[in-house]
Design a protein around this motif. Structure first.
Motif, PDB file in Angstrom:
ATOM      1  N   THR A   8       0.776  -1.449  -0.089  1.00 22.69           N
ATOM      2  CA  THR A   8      -0.006  -0.162  -0.089  1.00 22.69           C
ATOM      3  C   THR A   8       0.756   1.114   0.079  1.00 22.69           C
ATOM      4  O   THR A   8       0.422   2.398  -0.177  1.00 22.69           O
ATOM      5  N   GLU A   9       2.219   1.326   0.444  1.00 18.20           N
ATOM      6  CA  GLU A   9       2.852   2.264   0.344  1.00 18.20           C
ATOM      7  C   GLU A   9       3.523   2.520  -0.974  1.00 18.20           C
ATOM      8  O   GLU A   9       3.891   1.728  -1.364  1.00 18.20           O
ATOM      9  N   LYS A  10       3.483   4.050  -1.402  1.00 25.10           N
ATOM     10  CA  LYS A  10       3.942   4.317  -2.751  1.00 25.10           C
ATOM     11  C   LYS A  10       5.358   3.824  -2.956  1.00 25.10           C
ATOM     12  O   LYS A  10       5.960   3.639  -4.160  1.00 25.10           O
ATOM     13  N   LYS A  11       6.254   3.787  -2.082  1.00 22.24           N
ATOM     14  CA  LYS A  11       7.971   3.726  -2.058  1.00 22.24           C
ATOM     15  C   LYS A  11       8.051   2.399  -2.562  1.00 22.24           C
ATOM     16  O   LYS A  11       9.077   2.070  -3.017  1.00 22.24           O
ATOM     17  N   PHE A  12       7.071   1.555  -2.354  1.00 26.85           N
ATOM     18  CA  PHE A  12       7.429   0.023  -2.516  1.00 26.85           C
ATOM     19  C   PHE A  12       6.926  -0.251  -3.949  1.00 26.85           C
ATOM     20  O   PHE A  12       6.876  -1.588  -4.549  1.00 26.85           O
ATOM     21  N   TYR A  13       6.186   0.518  -4.683  1.00 22.91           N
ATOM     22  CA  TYR A  13       5.634   0.226  -5.899  1.00 22.91           C
ATOM     23  C   TYR A  13       6.710  -0.109  -7.107  1.00 22.91           C
ATOM     24  O   TYR A  13       6.617  -1.096  -7.556  1.00 22.91           O
ATOM     25  N   ILE A  14       7.664   0.460  -7.213  1.00 20.24           N
ATOM     26  CA  ILE A  14       8.653   0.241  -8.160  1.00 20.24           C
ATOM     27  C   ILE A  14       9.494  -0.923  -7.975  1.00 20.24           C
ATOM     28  O   ILE A  14       9.540  -1.894  -8.745  1.00 20.24           O
ATOM     29  N   PRO A  15       9.855  -1.150  -6.855  1.00 20.24           N
ATOM     30  CA  PRO A  15      10.473  -2.606  -6.484  1.00 20.24           C
ATOM     31  C   PRO A  15       9.569  -3.777  -6.787  1.00 20.24           C
ATOM     32  O   PRO A  15      10.060  -4.793  -7.332  1.00 20.24           O
ATOM     33  N   ILE A  16       8.319  -3.450  -6.608  1.00 23.45           N
ATOM     34  CA  ILE A  16       7.522  -4.765  -6.607  1.00 23.45           C
ATOM     35  C   ILE A  16       7.105  -4.908  -8.135  1.00 23.45           C
ATOM     36  O   ILE A  16       7.120  -5.964  -8.576  1.00 23.45           O
ATOM     37  N   ILE A  17       6.957  -3.729  -9.035  1.00 23.34           N
ATOM     38  CA  ILE A  17       7.078  -3.874 -10.311  1.00 23.34           C
ATOM     39  C   ILE A  17       8.080  -4.491 -11.048  1.00 23.34           C
ATOM     40  O   ILE A  17       8.008  -5.438 -11.806  1.00 23.34           O
ATOM     41  N   LEU A  18       9.243  -4.111 -10.774  1.00 28.32           N
ATOM     42  CA  LEU A  18      10.446  -4.639 -11.381  1.00 28.32           C
ATOM     43  C   LEU A  18      10.719  -6.091 -11.031  1.00 28.32           C
ATOM     44  O   LEU A  18      10.841  -6.842 -11.810  1.00 28.32           O
ATOM     45  N   PHE A  19      10.112  -6.321  -9.643  1.00 24.79           N
ATOM     46  CA  PHE A  19      10.465  -7.926  -9.530  1.00 24.79           C
ATOM     47  C   PHE A  19       9.236  -8.805 -10.202  1.00 24.79           C
ATOM     48  O   PHE A  19       9.441  -9.632 -10.613  1.00 24.79           O
ATOM     49  N   ALA A  20       8.101  -8.210 -10.375  1.00 19.73           N
ATOM     50  CA  ALA A  20       7.091  -8.765 -11.103  1.00 19.73           C
ATOM     51  C   ALA A  20       7.474  -9.067 -12.813  1.00 19.73           C
ATOM     52  O   ALA A  20       7.365  -9.994 -13.369  1.00 19.73           O
TER      53      ALA A  20
END
Length: 75
Positions: A8-20
């Protein structure tokens, strides 16, 4: 850190997207390697479908185990 906060926190969006993206990009090469390891011939469609069924069964099992271990239901 709680898992819910991770998604839910925006700072984790990019790492999660890159991992996916990494997981999606590595799926096809991993399949080709696993066909070689398990000696599945290119023309054996039954073995490929069976192998895909095993992979989906195991992934579903992992999801059920994860939910059972880490997701707490609020009543």
């Amino acid at each position: 850190m709680k898992v819910k906060r991770l998604f839910t926190e925006k700072k984790f969006y990019i790492p999660i997207i890159l991992f996916a993206m990494f997981l999606w990009g590595s799926a096809f090469p991993a399949l080709k390697i696993s066909y070689d390891v398990f000696k599945i011939p290119q023309e054996d469609y039954f073995a490929k479908i069976y192998f895909a069924g095993l992979r989906f069964f195991l992934s579903g099992l992992f999801v059920v185990l994860y939910i059972g271990l880490f997701v707490k239901e609020k009543n």
